[in-house]
Design an enzyme around this catalytic site. Sequence first.
Site, PDB file in Angstrom:
ATOM      1  N   HIS A  82      31.308 -11.484  11.758  1.00 33.15           N
ATOM      2  CA  HIS A  82      31.317 -12.561  12.758  1.00 33.15           C
ATOM      3  C   HIS A  82      32.727 -12.742  13.279  1.00 33.15           C
ATOM      4  O   HIS A  82      33.699 -12.567  12.543  1.00 33.15           O
ATOM      5  CB  HIS A  82      30.838 -13.867  12.129  1.00 33.15           C
ATOM      6  CG  HIS A  82      30.229 -14.803  13.123  1.00 33.15           C
ATOM      7  ND1 HIS A  82      28.895 -14.757  13.454  1.00 33.15           N
ATOM      8  CD2 HIS A  82      30.771 -15.786  13.876  1.00 33.15           C
ATOM      9  CE1 HIS A  82      28.634 -15.690  14.362  1.00 33.15           C
ATOM     10  NE2 HIS A  82      29.765 -16.328  14.634  1.00 33.15           N
ATOM     11  N   ASP A 161      22.848 -25.625  13.981  1.00 32.33           N
ATOM     12  CA  ASP A 161      23.998 -25.003  14.646  1.00 32.33           C
ATOM     13  C   ASP A 161      23.678 -24.701  16.110  1.00 32.33           C
ATOM     14  O   ASP A 161      24.528 -24.849  16.976  1.00 32.33           O
ATOM     15  CB  ASP A 161      24.437 -23.731  13.931  1.00 32.33           C
ATOM     16  CG  ASP A 161      25.675 -23.140  14.583  1.00 32.33           C
ATOM     17  OD1 ASP A 161      26.681 -23.871  14.670  1.00 32.33           O
ATOM     18  OD2 ASP A 161      25.620 -21.991  15.053  1.00 32.33           O
ATOM     19  N   ARG A 168      28.873 -28.924  21.441  1.00 30.34           N
ATOM     20  CA  ARG A 168      30.329 -28.804  21.285  1.00 30.34           C
ATOM     21  C   ARG A 168      30.950 -28.096  22.477  1.00 30.34           C
ATOM     22  O   ARG A 168      32.045 -28.434  22.933  1.00 30.34           O
ATOM     23  CB  ARG A 168      30.667 -28.031  19.996  1.00 30.34           C
ATOM     24  CG  ARG A 168      30.437 -28.853  18.737  1.00 30.34           C
ATOM     25  CD  ARG A 168      30.467 -27.951  17.516  1.00 30.34           C
ATOM     26  NE  ARG A 168      31.685 -27.179  17.447  1.00 30.34           N
ATOM     27  CZ  ARG A 168      31.759 -25.942  16.920  1.00 30.34           C
ATOM     28  NH1 ARG A 168      30.702 -25.366  16.409  1.00 30.34           N
ATOM     29  NH2 ARG A 168      32.906 -25.308  16.897  1.00 30.34           N
ATOM     30  N   SER A 183      29.861 -23.818  11.255  1.00 33.59           N
ATOM     31  CA  SER A 183      28.998 -23.131  12.214  1.00 33.59           C
ATOM     32  C   SER A 183      28.870 -21.657  11.840  1.00 33.59           C
ATOM     33  O   SER A 183      27.767 -21.105  11.764  1.00 33.59           O
ATOM     34  CB  SER A 183      29.607 -23.278  13.622  1.00 33.59           C
ATOM     35  OG  SER A 183      29.079 -22.342  14.515  1.00 33.59           O
ATOM     36  N   LYS A 187      25.586 -19.637   9.533  1.00 30.64           N
ATOM     37  CA  LYS A 187      24.861 -18.482  10.085  1.00 30.64           C
ATOM     38  C   LYS A 187      24.982 -17.257   9.165  1.00 30.64           C
ATOM     39  O   LYS A 187      24.108 -16.413   9.150  1.00 30.64           O
ATOM     40  CB  LYS A 187      25.379 -18.144  11.486  1.00 30.64           C
ATOM     41  CG  LYS A 187      24.989 -19.191  12.520  1.00 30.64           C
ATOM     42  CD  LYS A 187      25.250 -18.724  13.927  1.00 30.64           C
ATOM     43  CE  LYS A 187      26.713 -18.687  14.289  1.00 30.64           C
ATOM     44  NZ  LYS A 187      27.241 -19.916  14.873  1.00 30.64           N
TER      45      LYS A 187
HETATM   46  N1  URA Z   1      31.605 -18.926  16.582  1.00 26.85           N
HETATM   47  C1  URA Z   1      30.612 -19.642  15.978  1.00 26.85           C
HETATM   48  O1  URA Z   1      29.604 -19.092  15.548  1.00 26.85           O
HETATM   49  N2  URA Z   1      30.797 -20.959  15.874  1.00 26.85           N
HETATM   50  C2  URA Z   1      31.879 -21.592  16.329  1.00 26.85           C
HETATM   51  O2  URA Z   1      31.966 -22.787  16.171  1.00 26.85           O
HETATM   52  C3  URA Z   1      32.892 -20.858  16.962  1.00 26.85           C
HETATM   53  C4  URA Z   1      32.717 -19.504  17.082  1.00 26.85           C
END
Ligand code: URA
Length: 432
Positions: A82, A161, A168, A183, A187
């Site tokens: 990620h 999320d 956000r 966040s 995930k």
């Molecule tokens: N990537 C994400 O998955 N969440 C965030 O808050 C910022 C970047």
Amino acid sequence: MNFATIIDKKKNKQELTSQEIIWVVNSFVNDTLKDYQMAAFNMAVWFNGMSDAELAAFTKAMINSGITYDLKGVKGPFADKHSTGGVGDKTSLIYAPLVAKFGIKVSKLSGRGLGQTGGTIDKLESCTGWTGEISEAKFKEVLNTVGVSIMSQSKDVVPADKKLYALRDVTGTVDSIPLIASSIMSKKLVVPADSIILDVKVGSGAFMKTIEAARELARTMINIGKSYGRNVSVLLTDMDKPLGRAIGNALEVKEAWDTLHGKGPADLNELCTVAAAVTLVQNKQFESLMEAETAVQEVLSAGSAAKYLEDFVTAQGGNFEMIKDFDKYFTTKYQHVILAKQAGYVSFTSAAALGYLSMHLGAGRATKEDKIDFAAGIYLNKTTGEKVEIGEPIMTLYTNIDNETQFVSDANDLVQICEKPIKGSVVIDWIH
Ligand code: URA
């Protein structure tokens, strides 16, 4: 429970209980808490942060807002990756095929574009028909047949999320360490990957503007991962410059495809090689990073991982011919070419501003409801550090929006011509 009391506590830097945090997340997911209330909560967190206990409860509540996956019936090992989000960051589209080529399955949950940054799900949706909203059975089927599958959050998977992220994005609360950490890690923790690599971007185009903030975010996410017994590695990478030449959804998928054929820009090549190599080391396929990097470079030069991208996009319903025959499918009404006004070495005032320009051209969302134009974006004919002669193209803007004067003026304002080239490696540090 009463929202006014909770927001007052957060505003006044008092620690919330786990019950209060869980109540906030659940009430937001089931729509009892309204967007404007959650926006106020996020802003209070933006200013006052979260304690370790608050963050643990928040992340857990996000995970528990939906289902988790077990991956039973699919042979591992499994890797996940990620990025905290950057301009031109299409790394996952190259990383996943590379790692799959070495027999490690990439089981990944991705997000959409946020602020100036693009999102993997939006990019993949450039291929008409592609969807990340797939069932667990389909996710496993694609993992079994191709070795790469990417899901998006849905009403079933980390729905908290999905809702929070969208809110956000339009309320100035993206760049908060606890909100980003929860966040991302929520995930990552719903899928039982054997290794996780996180790309924490730092610089003007990133949510973390300083190396200190980026290190703190890295530490925060590693700690959350550790508390769930996960093997988490972090790369700190430069986002003062955009990554690669393409910014915008379909343009970026095309650049990923070219990179997988050994024709990628140097910075993108470097980052994808290191990220894939770290995963190979995490999964004990190589002892040293150097050996792993050499092996990954060979795969890139041979173009032998590219088919994993095509196969995975096709398996999830996408028309990959659109990328192979790019000019036929992705045309825009306007192409504005920005020319160099003097000779020298190219640099840009800010990577974030390039991201916002791309968004205004139609490639991103300014509000939650905006529709993305997949063909829109920017191609950097010259990127940071490259030599340019007077009158040569520096960038091309692709858009269907009729606003030439403003776009061209904004683009010209972003260009800087220096006497000496700005150089530097994209990977700043590896924290593991
Ligand atoms: N990537 C994400 O998955 N969440 C965030 O808050 C910022 C970047």
